[in-house]
Design a protein around this motif. Sequence first.
Motif, short mmCIF file in Angstrom:
data_model
loop_
_atom_site.label_atom_id
_atom_site.label_comp_id
_atom_site.label_asym_id
_atom_site.label_seq_id
_atom_site.Cartn_x
_atom_site.Cartn_y
_atom_site.Cartn_z
N VAL A 63 1.08 -1.07 0.17
CA VAL A 63 0.30 0.05 0.14
C VAL A 63 1.05 1.33 -0.38
O VAL A 63 0.90 2.52 -0.59
CB VAL A 63 -0.77 0.40 1.41
N LYS A 64 2.25 0.90 0.15
CA LYS A 64 3.55 2.32 0.40
C LYS A 64 2.78 2.76 -0.65
O LYS A 64 2.73 2.70 -2.49
CB LYS A 64 4.72 1.87 -0.28
N GLY A 65 2.44 4.84 -1.27
CA GLY A 65 2.59 5.48 -1.81
C GLY A 65 0.60 5.27 -2.72
O GLY A 65 0.57 6.42 -3.38
N ARG A 66 0.26 4.66 -2.38
CA ARG A 66 -1.44 5.17 -2.01
C ARG A 66 -1.87 5.09 -1.27
O ARG A 66 -3.19 5.20 -0.73
CB ARG A 66 -1.77 3.47 -2.83
N PHE A 67 -1.76 4.86 0.08
CA PHE A 67 -2.84 4.42 1.72
C PHE A 67 -2.11 5.73 2.43
O PHE A 67 -0.58 5.85 2.45
CB PHE A 67 -2.95 3.65 2.24
N THR A 68 -2.78 6.64 2.94
CA THR A 68 -1.55 7.10 3.80
C THR A 68 -2.72 7.23 5.38
O THR A 68 -4.13 7.17 5.60
CB THR A 68 -2.01 8.54 3.58
N ILE A 69 -2.07 6.75 6.28
CA ILE A 69 -2.45 7.14 7.48
C ILE A 69 -2.09 8.88 8.27
O ILE A 69 -1.29 8.86 8.41
CB ILE A 69 -2.14 5.89 8.52
#
Length: 123
Positions: A63-69
Motif C-alpha cells: 500500500v506504500k504510495g497509495r494509502f496514507t494514515i
Amino acid sequence: QVQLVESGGDLVQPGGSLRLSCAASGTIFSINTMGWYRQPPGKQRELVATITSGGSTNYADSVKGRFTIARDNAKNTDLHLNSLKPEDTAVYYCNARGARMDSTGRYRTFDAWGQGTQVTVSS
C-alpha cells in the motif's frame, strides 16, 4: 473498557478513493499506536499501516504510495485509500494500543480492535 468504531467502508471502482475513520472511546489514559489491518476474503488478517503518538508511520509494501494514515487527535485515526485495486478488497479493522484506567483506578495496557468495515473494489 476501550471501544473503537470504524466507518467509511464502501463499494468503489478500481482507481477510486475512500477514507476510513476510526474513533476510540472509553477510560483511555493514552494511546501509543493506532493502526489499520485488513482481512481479504479467505486470507489471514494483515497489517496495512500504523501511526504512533509521535507521528511515526509504517506501511505494508503493498500500500506504500497509495494509502496514507493520519491521526486527527489522540483518539482518532483516518486511513486515506487512493488508487484502489481489486486486491485491496477486504474487511478493514482499526487497532489501538495504549493504557487505560480500570475500575479500581489502576492503569493497565490495552490492545483494542474495532468491528471492521468492508471495502470492496470492483467494476
